[in-house]
Design an enzyme around this catalytic site. Structure first.
Site, PDB file in Angstrom:
ATOM      1  N   ASP A  22     121.146   6.408  28.386  1.00 57.09           N
ATOM      2  CA  ASP A  22     119.729   6.417  28.010  1.00 57.09           C
ATOM      3  C   ASP A  22     119.346   7.300  26.807  1.00 57.09           C
ATOM      4  O   ASP A  22     119.743   8.460  26.753  1.00 57.09           O
ATOM      5  CB  ASP A  22     118.866   6.915  29.176  1.00 57.09           C
TER       6      ASP A  22
HETATM    7  C1  FRU Z   1     119.391   5.026  33.844  1.00 59.57           C
HETATM    8  C2  FRU Z   1     119.818   6.268  34.610  1.00 59.57           C
HETATM    9  C3  FRU Z   1     118.641   7.156  34.923  1.00 59.57           C
HETATM   10  C4  FRU Z   1     119.279   8.504  35.103  1.00 59.57           C
HETATM   11  C5  FRU Z   1     120.373   8.466  34.073  1.00 59.57           C
HETATM   12  C6  FRU Z   1     121.629   9.197  34.477  1.00 59.57           C
HETATM   13  O1  FRU Z   1     120.423   4.472  33.105  1.00 59.57           O
HETATM   14  O2  FRU Z   1     120.506   5.910  35.802  1.00 59.57           O
HETATM   15  O3  FRU Z   1     117.888   6.728  36.050  1.00 59.57           O
HETATM   16  O4  FRU Z   1     118.394   9.558  34.885  1.00 59.57           O
HETATM   17  O5  FRU Z   1     120.675   7.098  33.841  1.00 59.57           O
HETATM   18  O6  FRU Z   1     122.549   9.247  33.423  1.00 59.57           O
END
Ligand code: FRU
Length: 531
Positions: A22
């Protein structure tokens, strides 16, 4: 680890090696854009997550910095997960993020710059009042994450955190007068049955009268709100447009689209965990999304890297008020090199022709097709509600009336491999239905890859007989914008023959009706400075 260069992108953001997911806390601060992102400093699979940090003047060329936030305190010792930035009055940025604590609970934390006069905000500190929020009162401690940018209304700061209650997706709302003490609101901002965990919620205003973006706290007459969630169950993102009442702190979606997994999407392909921010420098709202690999984890490990960030998109409300529009930021155009132009070129049934003179593995193509008549369109069956399934059935080689027509991207010379991006027009009881596909099934000779026939419908009025398509082609990604950004589809593909100088670009038509390329501009794209 040796990093394999094949399929690495030239102008889409990626670090020199290892796993990314992300985009986090994007912001514009004192003339500099900041991008943080989920990063594994130790390998090309998810794990050991920190907030990596890069800065930029144009969101295309980047300067990498050291990780900004990494596990260091009990409240984030098992991971620093996604979150957002808010710029507080007095030009004071603050980050909200999810930490994983020693009991593996998901808690919400804050971080602030150690030195506001450092133009790059390299160092971040975690105040002692962390964690600011813990999962109590029936909140599921393993599904409580990804705080949004905060907004100010009715005398309070507010933000939401994604969660679920059994199968119900939730956006829990928190309020504070001072950004230090936070209280959970009795009601969530919004929730929806049977949608599962809401990851990476995003909540922001859009103007119903202008293309310019709005700062996150703006309310008023000509304002609608967007609520976007990333559905863990389907791995797609959905949004609704609706009305936000700052007194009751409730969001009510308009009834113009479904609220859930059959609703509107930012992108009908590989695009997840996105986040927007208001760019005060250019008065626009920018959307950042992540594209995972479609390769196997074993191959990710052997190539030494996984994940890219997509090109930032300007996002605004369509004049219909029923959907958003998206377009690559104009700064991308600074990478355009040699250009080829084609106009008034007919493509008859079964024809394809090559667009030569550019680097087809790294290109930006923008084309407008003209349809002389819509009479020969096939009849649309109202039971065809799933665009992706329909594209699977009516792929680029299945003859139709109007279409399939479009581009064959990342194609090998003899078409052993190609990723077609195309339209197909149907006749319906009221008007026409336009299907847009980005079909990875023919993208590679490698069989073990995930090669979906991604597709979405395009809500476009064909009165002028025109359909436009822009595709950003970058070695292992094809990011496409249909009808001026009404429908977007991103595919990750891994050709074995159509690589570097051996990649080609074609236009094609497999419909019985001749289509005309009214205008086509394609540019070779230079590589961005990224790492
Ligand atoms: C989305 C996610 C979020 C989390 C992050 C962990 O891709 O699963 O919900 O905060 O990635 O890396």
């Amino acid at each position: 680890v040796e990093v394999k260069q094949l399929h690495r992108t030239g102008f889409h953001f990626q670090p020199p090696m290892h796993w990314i997911n992300d985009p986090n806390g994007p912001m514009y601060y004192k003339g500099v854009y900041h991008l943080f992102y989920q990063y594994n400093p130790k390998g090309a699979v998810w794990g050991n997550i920190v907030w990596a940090h890069s800065v930029s003047k144009d969101m295309i060329n980047w300067k990498p910095l050291d990780p900004a936030i990494y596990p260091s305190k009990p409240f984030d010792i098992n991971g620093c997960w996604s979150g957002s930035a808010t710029i507080l009055p007095g030009e004071k940025p603050i980050i909200l993020y999810t930490g994983i604590d020693p009991q593996n609970r998901q808690v919400q934390n804050q971080a602030v710059p150690a030195n506001y006069s450092d133009p790059y905000l390299r160092e971040w500190v975690k105040p002692d009042n962390n964690p600011i929020i813990v999962p109590v009162g029936g909140v599921n401690a393993s599904a409580f994450r990804d705080p949004t940018t905060a907004w100010w209304s009715n005398g309070h700061w507010k933000f939401v955190v994604g969660s679920r209650r059994k199968h119900r997706g939730m956006a829990y709302l928190y309020r504070s007068r001072d950004f230090v003490h936070w209280v959970k609101a009795q009601h969530p901002l919004h929730s929806s049955a049977n949608t599962g965990m809401w990851e990476c919620p995003d909540f922001y205003p859009v103007s119903s009268s202008r293309k310019s973006g709005l700062e996150t706290s703006v309310l008023g007459q000509n304002v609608k709100h967007v609520l976007k969630v990333s559905l863990d169950l389907t791995r797609y993102e959905y949004y609704t447009l609706g009305t936000y009442d700052p007194r009751s702190d409730r969001y009510v979606p308009d009834n113009t689209s479904a609220d859930g997994w059959s609703g509107l999407r930012y992108d009908y392909g590989n695009f997840y965990a996105s986040k927007t921010f208001f760019d005060a420098g250019k008065n626009r709202r920018i959307l950042w999304g992540w594209a995972n690999e479609s390769d196997t984890p074993n191959n990710d490990t052997s190539k030494g890297w996984a994940g890219i960030q997509l090109i930032p998109r300007t996002v605004w409300l369509d004049t219909s008020g029923k959907q958003l529009l998206q377009w690559p930021i104009k700064e991308l155009e600074t990478l355009r090199g040699e250009k080829v132009h084609i106009s008034n070129q007919q493509i008859k049934q079964g024809d394809h022709f090559e667009i030569r003179g550019i680097t087809a593995a790294q290109a930006d193509v923008d084309v407008t097709f003209r349809l002389s008549s819509l009479d020969t369109a096939e009849q649309f069956d109202p039971s065809w509600v799933n665009a992706q399934a329909l594209c699977g059935q009516k792929g680029s080689t299945v003859q139709g009336g109007i279409g399939p027509f479009g581009l064959l991207t990342l194609a090998s010379e003899n078409l052993e491999e190609y990723t077609p991006v195309f339209f197909r027009v149907f006749k319906a009881s009221e008007g026409h239905v336009v299907l847009m596909c980005s079909d990875a099934r023919s993208s590679s000779l490698r069989r073990e890859l995930y090669r979906p026939s991604f597709a979405g419908f395009v809500n476009v009025d064909l009165a002028d007989g025109k359909l436009s398509l822009r595709s950003l082609i970058d070695h292992s990604v094809v990011e496409s914008y249909g009808a001026g950004g009404k429908t977007c589809i991103t595919s990750r593909v891994y050709p074995t023959l159509a690589v570097f100088q051996d990649a080609h670009l074609y236009a094609f038509n497999n419909g019985s009706e001749t289509v005309t390329i009214e205008n086509l501009n394609v540019w070779s794209m230079k590589s961005a400075q990224i790492s």
